[in-house]
Design an enzyme around this catalytic site. Structure first.
Site, PDB file in Angstrom:
ATOM      1  N   CYS A  77       4.458  33.498  10.412  1.00 23.98           N
ATOM      2  CA  CYS A  77       5.026  34.136  11.594  1.00 23.98           C
ATOM      3  C   CYS A  77       5.656  33.101  12.527  1.00 23.98           C
ATOM      4  CB  CYS A  77       3.909  34.903  12.294  1.00 23.98           C
ATOM      5  SG  CYS A  77       4.532  35.974  13.569  1.00 23.98           S
ATOM      6  N   TYR A 124       2.583  14.244   0.240  1.00 24.26           N
ATOM      7  CA  TYR A 124       2.498  14.939   1.528  1.00 24.26           C
ATOM      8  C   TYR A 124       2.796  16.429   1.382  1.00 24.26           C
ATOM      9  CZ  TYR A 124       2.574  10.055   2.837  1.00 24.26           C
ATOM     10  OH  TYR A 124       2.271   8.724   2.912  1.00 24.26           O
ATOM     11  N   GLU A 169       0.829  -1.216   0.000  1.00 22.34           N
ATOM     12  CA  GLU A 169       0.000   0.000   0.000  1.00 22.34           C
ATOM     13  C   GLU A 169       0.864   1.267   0.000  1.00 22.34           C
ATOM     14  OE1 GLU A 169      -2.250  -1.059   3.602  1.00 22.34           O
ATOM     15  OE2 GLU A 169      -0.868   0.241   4.696  1.00 22.34           O
ATOM     16  N   PRO A 170       1.619   1.475  -1.070  1.00 20.03           N
ATOM     17  CA  PRO A 170       2.499   2.644  -1.110  1.00 20.03           C
ATOM     18  C   PRO A 170       1.757   3.943  -1.404  1.00 20.03           C
ATOM     19  CG  PRO A 170       2.604   1.466  -3.191  1.00 20.03           C
ATOM     20  CD  PRO A 170       1.679   0.681  -2.313  1.00 20.03           C
ATOM     21  N   ARG A 196       6.726  19.877   5.163  1.00 14.81           N
ATOM     22  CA  ARG A 196       7.751  18.855   5.395  1.00 14.81           C
ATOM     23  C   ARG A 196       9.096  19.416   5.885  1.00 14.81           C
ATOM     24  NH1 ARG A 196       9.539  15.506   2.158  1.00 14.81           N
ATOM     25  NH2 ARG A 196       9.268  13.696   3.486  1.00 14.81           N
ATOM     26  N   TYR A 215       9.952  17.930   9.457  1.00 17.11           N
ATOM     27  CA  TYR A 215      10.907  16.802   9.481  1.00 17.11           C
ATOM     28  C   TYR A 215      12.312  17.201   9.057  1.00 17.11           C
ATOM     29  CZ  TYR A 215       6.349  14.584   8.375  1.00 17.11           C
ATOM     30  OH  TYR A 215       5.039  14.207   8.331  1.00 17.11           O
TER      31      TYR A 215
HETATM   32  N1  LLP Z   1       0.023   2.605   4.900  1.00 19.22           N
HETATM   33  C1  LLP Z   1      -0.137   3.145   6.101  1.00 19.22           C
HETATM   34  C2  LLP Z   1      -0.842   2.412   7.147  1.00 19.22           C
HETATM   35  C3  LLP Z   1       0.401   4.410   6.355  1.00 19.22           C
HETATM   36  O1  LLP Z   1       0.279   4.941   7.562  1.00 19.22           O
HETATM   37  C4  LLP Z   1       1.087   5.097   5.338  1.00 19.22           C
HETATM   38  C5  LLP Z   1       1.658   6.428   5.569  1.00 19.22           C
HETATM   39  C6  LLP Z   1       1.217   4.479   4.072  1.00 19.22           C
HETATM   40  C7  LLP Z   1       0.678   3.224   3.900  1.00 19.22           C
HETATM   41  C8  LLP Z   1       1.911   5.120   2.921  1.00 19.22           C
HETATM   42  O2  LLP Z   1       3.269   5.328   3.226  1.00 19.22           O
HETATM   43  P1  LLP Z   1       4.255   5.852   2.074  1.00 19.22           P
HETATM   44  O3  LLP Z   1       4.369   4.784   1.036  1.00 19.22           O
HETATM   45  O4  LLP Z   1       3.753   7.113   1.516  1.00 19.22           O
HETATM   46  O5  LLP Z   1       5.532   6.090   2.765  1.00 19.22           O
HETATM   47  N2  LLP Z   1       3.907  13.048   6.123  1.00 19.22           N
HETATM   48  C9  LLP Z   1       5.046  12.207   6.073  1.00 19.22           C
HETATM   49  C10 LLP Z   1       4.714  10.781   5.736  1.00 19.22           C
HETATM   50  C11 LLP Z   1       3.690  10.177   6.656  1.00 19.22           C
HETATM   51  C12 LLP Z   1       3.278   8.794   6.264  1.00 19.22           C
HETATM   52  C13 LLP Z   1       2.027   8.387   6.971  1.00 19.22           C
HETATM   53  N3  LLP Z   1       1.606   7.059   6.688  1.00 19.22           N
HETATM   54  C14 LLP Z   1       6.070  12.805   5.104  1.00 19.22           C
HETATM   55  O6  LLP Z   1       5.794  13.844   4.507  1.00 19.22           O
HETATM   56  O7  LLP Z   1       7.162  12.278   4.944  1.00 19.22           O
END
Ligand code: LLP
Length: 867
Positions: free
Chosen positions: A816, A846, A746-747, A785, A789
């Site tokens: 601000c 994101y 689930e990317p 971001r 982070y």
């Molecule tokens: N599945 C679940 C249960 C998740 O919580 C997430 C992301 C994904 C899949 C997808 O993950 P991805 O493939 O995108 O890495 N805001 C942060 C990233 C937070 C991810 C939250 N969960 C950033 O900007 O780096």
């Protein structure tokens, strides 16, 4: 024309294996020798290593000494390798005849069978003897009057107390105190010389080896013996850095160091210079220059006694493979002689202790991964010895993370943020050196790499320490690399510049998504044959056209909230609910009820929902989210496993969960884990699969395993892309081991990050107290971001893409908050003015979804580009 140099005025240059393995590299060596001898009027001594890989081959001969046939074959392969190189250099292979005869004679040598270390040393020495002979022949053919010098005539091994037979032959130290008489005798009239690194004369007149990193040390010994003007170490990096650039791309070149600092940095992990080579130069006050053979124009790092001694953290290094030995006294408190008893045993085993910390009843020490430790089972023997006087525990593998700089003691109060970082990790030992130059923490090896960028950001990148910038710090690795590397994956936006400028004309800030790039990534994942189902995590980007494109590519969807579900179903009213996963986190009961009413897959990650709302789940199939016990990802805030994270059911709670599921009459048919976001290690997902298979087998009703998302993308230009082919192979392998479960992923980020850019406009340009700032109409309200982070996004001036880079600037937004910075130290053109369009790259994941209306600013616009 070579000018006459003062009789004893030498420059020593050292070249490693890669610098002597190709013809054009020898041309560089010849050129550098000419310059030093000509314009700089010095005599030049070049110290060379063996051709790359040759020492390892020689080591293999040593390791297979009992197989005569194998030894003979290896020797012939080496002979061919050198003869082939002769052909490349266009020198007569006959120049090698005598050397190759010497090498061949070592095969049938009777000492081979009887484990003689003098034979081993002679075998290992052949690589340098061959490469130096070849180099002399080639440079002579190019008209340079170079002489060959046998290093063993000048470097003499010196026995040290506590050396064993092995180190007396294969890891020797040499005398390096030279005098006028030696310098007068050295090399007669020759002004250009080539000699061997790594080898020396042993006390018995035979050959000895300096050990790993030996060529640097040879150069340093020669530099000291000859009281050289300087020693230049030519290598394949531009110098020493504030941290390992592989781990910290923002690491900066260290332009000037004193010997003590350089010694600390080299000893605590940096591999650029062998730590042993500093001491001789320091004693003889010979400067060391580190230069890059590929970038000879760069000045690199200069180490000498004139470097300004400024207080501040100059480098953060880490060493892997550290072994900790923890010793608990079983005798009395304050037992006299305890330390003497234990250290006597280290001495007996020839082990040198590096760091020490002690309490009333415990002493913990660290051992470096020395040849001695790796090549023998000395550790077991040591433990057996120690068990006579204490309780021993070996903690491994660990990494030592060291902050290097002058006056660490007076800086302790500034390290609060560092303590906070370390507080979360397991620190086994803290040690502050008595010379006030280093502060070392030993942590589990798995934690160290992730810590490095964060510590660097806190201590060096943020400019928090009072080290005078220009004097010490040069450009960052990222800048050096960007200056001479072509981006590996050409960014789509470079070809869409005018379309993007037209988008910006409609108003900024604005996100623009390139659908062909989204499709390209989707198809790359669809080609991973072992994966049975793909769900797109739409929290990364829920733009309707992006969702349509991914639906058309056959992706299902993963949602985290009822609003995401509602958005999805209003876009695709006839969507098959089994293509949808709902993975809430501490959501209210009503959201579970709404999702179940839609018949989508619902994930549960604690017993609470089942115990408190059993009626919701009656007769249902559910997904169980497991916490495999660790988190991974680009930042601690996105790691979703382990005790600190709120997600997932720990393995120990499984019986309780299963009981609750039984009581609610719910069936666990899918197992799920997602440990974090921004992971580039392809080995991670197969590992999770294997872990989940174990649990699935225990549950018995599971038919599918969802290994989560988290696939990372390179944010730096030229960064390594996620290795999808290796990922496909690893998944195929693990799937073939347990084919009975369907494999789901689930990317989010991987599909959309690179497809999106943020366009913003320059609002103001200013300079305050030496800091150049470029204001943009987008800040942390539009792209959170960087503020949240410390995430790094490439930023360019799209209006002036071809203008030369200017001085480093901070790109700030209109919010601000001091943290409202999109990028630090960005070399945007000096010509940048108000209303120019800035482009922030890799902002498709994101980005918009995390934008907010802080300060009551409007949300950004969104737009899509398609073919
Ligand atoms: N599945 C679940 C249960 C998740 O919580 C997430 C992301 C994904 C899949 C997808 O993950 P991805 O493939 O995108 O890495 N805001 C942060 C990233 C937070 C991810 C939250 N969960 C950033 O900007 O780096």
């Amino acid at each position: 024309m070579i000018a006459i140099a003062r009789a004893d005025d030498w420059i020593v240059l050292k070249f490693g294996g890669t610098s002597v393995s190709r013809r054009h590299r020898w041309d560089v060596i010849g050129q550098l020798m000419r310059e030093r001898a000509g314009e700089q009027q010095a005599r030049v001594l070049v110290v060379v290593s063996a051709l790359s890989g040759v020492t390892n081959e020689l080591q293999a001969i040593v390791d297979h000494r009992d197989e005569a046939q194998a030894v003979a074959e290896r020797i012939e392969a080496l002979a061919r390798r050198h003869q082939d190189f002769c052909a490349e250099l266009q020198v007569d292979a006959g120049v090698l005849d005598a050397r190759l005869a010497g090498l061949r004679a070592l095969g049938p040598d009777p000492r081979r069978a009887s484990d003689r270390l003098d034979w081993v040393a002679e075998v290992l020495a052949q690589g340098e003897l061959l490469s130096s002979t070849l180099g002399v022949a080639y440079l002579r053919s190019q008209g340079l009057p170079v002489e060959w010098l046998d290093a063993r005539d000048w470097l003499h091994a010196q026995a040290l107390p506590n050396q064993n037979e092995w180190s007396r032959r294969l890891s020797v130290s040499c005398r390096y105190q030279g005098d006028a008489d030696l310098r007068a005798r050295f090399a007669g009239d020759a002004r250009l010389l080539i000699t061997q690194g790594f080898i020396a004369r042993s006390e018995d007149g035979g050959t000895a080896i300096l050990g790993r990193g030996g060529s640097d040390t040879s150069a340093a010994y020669f530099g000291a013996l000859l009281q050289a003007r300087r020693v230049e170490i030519w290598t394949d990096v531009p110098g020493m850095f504030t941290a390992n650039p592989r781990l910290v791309p923002d690491a900066r070149l260290l332009k000037r160091l004193d010997y003590e600092e350089a010694q600390e940095i080299a000893s605590t992990g940096a591999k650029v210079l062998h730590p042993r080579c500093i001491h001789p130069c320091r004693e003889a006050r010979v400067p060391i220059w580190i230069r890059d053979t590929e970038r000879p124009q760069m000045t690199g790092t200069v180490i000498d006694h004139r470097a300004a001694t400024l207080p501040g953290v100059k480098a953060i290094s880490s060493r892997r493979g550290i072994v900790l030995v923890s010793m608990e006294s079983i005798g009395m408190w304050q037992q006299v002689g305890f330390l003497a008893d234990i250290f006597e045993r280290f001495k007996r085993r020839g082990l040198s202790v590096d760091l020490i910390s002690s309490s009333e009843t415990n002493v913990t020490v660290s051992l470096d991964p020395s040849d001695n430790l790796v090549n023998s089972n000395v550790l077991d023997a040591l433990c057996a010895d120690l068990a006579e006087v204490c309780r021993v525990k070996v903690i491994t593998p660990c990494s030592a993370v060291t902050l290097v700089g002058r006056g660490m003691r007076s800086l302790l109060h500034k390290l609060t943020d560092v303590w906070t970082e370390f507080g979360r990790e397991r620190v086994h030992l803290v040690s502050q050196s008595s010379n006030d130059l280093n502060l070392t923490f030993v942590v589990d090896e798995a934690l160290a790499e992730g810590l490095m960028p964060r510590l660097h950001e806190l201590l060096i990148h943020s400019g928090a320490m009072p080290v005078d910038e220009a004097e010490v710090f040069g450009p960052s690795w990222r800048q050096i690399d960007a200056a001479d590397s072509v981006p590996r994956v050409a960014s789509w936006w470079r070809g869409e510049r005018s379309a993007l400028l037209a988008c910006a004309a409609k108003g900024t800030p604005r996100y623009v998504y390139h659908l062909p790039t989204v499709r390209k990534r989707a198809r790359a994942l669809a080609d991973v044959g072992a994966v049975d189902r793909r769900f797109y995590a739409l929290k990364a980007n829920s733009n309707a056209q992006v969702l349509r494109a991914l639906d058309a590519e056959g992706f299902g969807f993963e949602c985290v909230s009822q609003a995401e579900l509602d958005t999805l179903f209003s876009l695709f009213p006839r969507l098959d609910p089994t293509r949808v996963l709902f993975t809430p986190s501490f959501a209210p009961r009503s959201e579970y009820a709404a999702a179940l009413a839609r018949d989508v897959w619902v994930t549960v990650d604690s017993a609470y929902p089942l115990q408190q709302w059993p009626e919701l789940f009656r007769g249902r199939q559910i997904v169980l989210r497991v916490d495999p016990g660790y988190g991974l990802g680009h930042h601690e805030k996105v790691r979703t496993g382990g005790r600190e994270a709120k997600f997932g059911l720990p393995a120990e709670a499984l019986p309780e969960f299963m009981a609750a599921a039984r009581a609610a009459d719910a069936r666990i048919t899918v197992l799920h884990a997602h440990v974090g976001s921004g992971i580039l290690d392809v080995g991670h997902w197969p590992q999770v699969y294997a872990q989940l298979v174990n649990i699935a087998d225990r549950i018995g009703t599971v038919s599918a395993i969802d290994v989560g998302g988290g696939i990372g993308v390179p944010y730096e230009p030229g960064g390594d892309p996620f290795d999808i082919a290796a990922f496909a192979r690893a998944m195929a392998e693990i799937k073939s081991a347990w084919p009975q479960y369907a494999l789901w992923i689930e990317p989010g980020r991987y599909l959309v990050a690179e497809a999106g850019v943020l366009l913003a406009r320059v609002t103001q340009v200013s300079e305050k107290l030496g800091v150049r700032r470029i204001g943009a109409d987008a800040g942390m309200n539009v792209l959170l971001r960087p503020a949240l982070y410390n995430a790094w996004h490439e930023i360019v001036n799209l209006s002036r893409l071809d203008d030369p880079a200017g001085n480093a600037a901070e790109i700030v937004g209109p919010i601000c908050e001091t943290g409202d910075v999109l990028g630090r130290r960005r070399p945007l053109p000096a010509t940048t003015v108000e209303n120019d369009v800035l482009l922030v790259a890799n902002a498709g994941a994101y980005g918009f979804v995390m934008a907010n209306r802080y300060n009551l600013r409007e949300l950004p616009q969104e737009e899509v580009l398609d073919d």
